[in-house]
Scaffold this motif. Structure first.
Motif, PDB file in Angstrom:
ATOM      1  N   UNK A 162      30.264  41.462  37.370  1.00  0.00           N
ATOM      2  CA  UNK A 162      29.833  40.120  37.751  1.00  0.00           C
ATOM      3  C   UNK A 162      28.802  40.152  38.869  1.00  0.00           C
ATOM      4  N   UNK A 163      28.871  41.143  39.730  1.00  0.00           N
ATOM      5  CA  UNK A 163      27.893  41.251  40.815  1.00  0.00           C
ATOM      6  C   UNK A 163      26.525  41.710  40.295  1.00  0.00           C
ATOM      7  N   UNK A 164      26.491  42.415  39.172  1.00  0.00           N
ATOM      8  CA  UNK A 164      25.237  42.859  38.574  1.00  0.00           C
ATOM      9  C   UNK A 164      24.470  41.692  37.960  1.00  0.00           C
ATOM     10  N   UNK A 165      25.182  40.683  37.533  1.00  0.00           N
ATOM     11  CA  UNK A 165      24.538  39.556  36.829  1.00  0.00           C
ATOM     12  C   UNK A 165      23.906  38.629  37.771  1.00  0.00           C
ATOM     13  N   UNK A 177      41.864  48.790  39.122  1.00  0.00           N
ATOM     14  CA  UNK A 177      40.657  49.359  38.523  1.00  0.00           C
ATOM     15  C   UNK A 177      39.926  48.326  37.655  1.00  0.00           C
ATOM     16  N   UNK A 178      40.696  47.568  36.899  1.00  0.00           N
ATOM     17  CA  UNK A 178      40.099  46.552  36.037  1.00  0.00           C
ATOM     18  C   UNK A 178      39.396  45.481  36.868  1.00  0.00           C
ATOM     19  N   UNK A 179      40.038  45.035  37.947  1.00  0.00           N
ATOM     20  CA  UNK A 179      39.437  44.007  38.797  1.00  0.00           C
ATOM     21  C   UNK A 179      38.184  44.523  39.497  1.00  0.00           C
ATOM     22  N   UNK A 180      38.208  45.784  39.921  1.00  0.00           N
ATOM     23  CA  UNK A 180      37.014  46.373  40.532  1.00  0.00           C
ATOM     24  C   UNK A 180      35.875  46.461  39.525  1.00  0.00           C
ATOM     25  N   UNK A 181      36.195  46.869  38.328  1.00  0.00           N
ATOM     26  CA  UNK A 181      35.188  46.972  37.268  1.00  0.00           C
ATOM     27  C   UNK A 181      34.629  45.596  36.938  1.00  0.00           C
ATOM     28  N   UNK A 182      35.496  44.623  36.867  1.00  0.00           N
ATOM     29  CA  UNK A 182      35.074  43.238  36.574  1.00  0.00           C
ATOM     30  C   UNK A 182      34.202  42.700  37.690  1.00  0.00           C
ATOM     31  N   UNK A 183      34.555  42.996  38.918  1.00  0.00           N
ATOM     32  CA  UNK A 183      33.769  42.532  40.048  1.00  0.00           C
ATOM     33  C   UNK A 183      32.377  43.175  40.054  1.00  0.00           C
ATOM     34  N   UNK A 184      32.290  44.459  39.725  1.00  0.00           N
ATOM     35  CA  UNK A 184      30.997  45.135  39.656  1.00  0.00           C
ATOM     36  C   UNK A 184      30.118  44.514  38.579  1.00  0.00           C
TER      37      UNK A 184
END
Length: 131
Positions: free
Chosen positions: A128-131, A119-126
């Motif tokens: 970073x993809x927004x930036x 969950x943490x990695x998915x949240x982190x990936x989201x």
């Protein structure tokens, strides 16, 4: 009929409750130590729980001993044999149940933290993809 098939006993109802949620915030090494402590504690309860699971057979044996007094060693052989066989069988079952109980709690603990990491990695990936 083999030696193990002499008697069929009622399935024992050993009480084990999950503990991993109570210790979910511990480090893995600490959780392993808690698991060892719980295993040791449960092993100490084994004799009581196993005898309680064979209580009906024990009462039959005690009643036979009381009725026959001195001659019970010969005439109560069947009752004694059933009782001690029940103790032996349920002792082995207790060990298997305890091993499974500890293993399933460790597995649940590890699955919880794997899901948290995912969950943490998915949240982190989201993020970073927004930036």
């Amino acid at each position: 009929m083999t030696e193990n098939d002499k008697f069929r006993f009622k399935e024992p109802n050993f009480s084990f409750t999950d503990y991993y949620k109570d210790f979910i915030n511990l480090y893995p090494e600490e959780f392993d130590q808690v698991s060892k402590d719980i295993r040791d504690l449960r092993s100490g309860e084994k004799k009581f729980q196993v005898e309680a699971s064979c209580y009906g057979l024990k009462m039959e044996y005690e009643e036979c001993k009381k009725k026959l007094s001195f001659f019970h060693t010969y005439f109560c052989y069947e009752e004694a044999n059933k009782f001690y066989e029940c103790i032996k069988v349920n002792n082995n079952k207790f060990e298997r149940y305890l091993k499974y109980y500890i293993h399933s709690n460790k597995q649940s603990y590890m699955e919880y933290w794997e899901n948290q990491e995912k969950e943490y990695l998915e949240k982190l990936q989201k993020e970073t993809s927004k930036k």
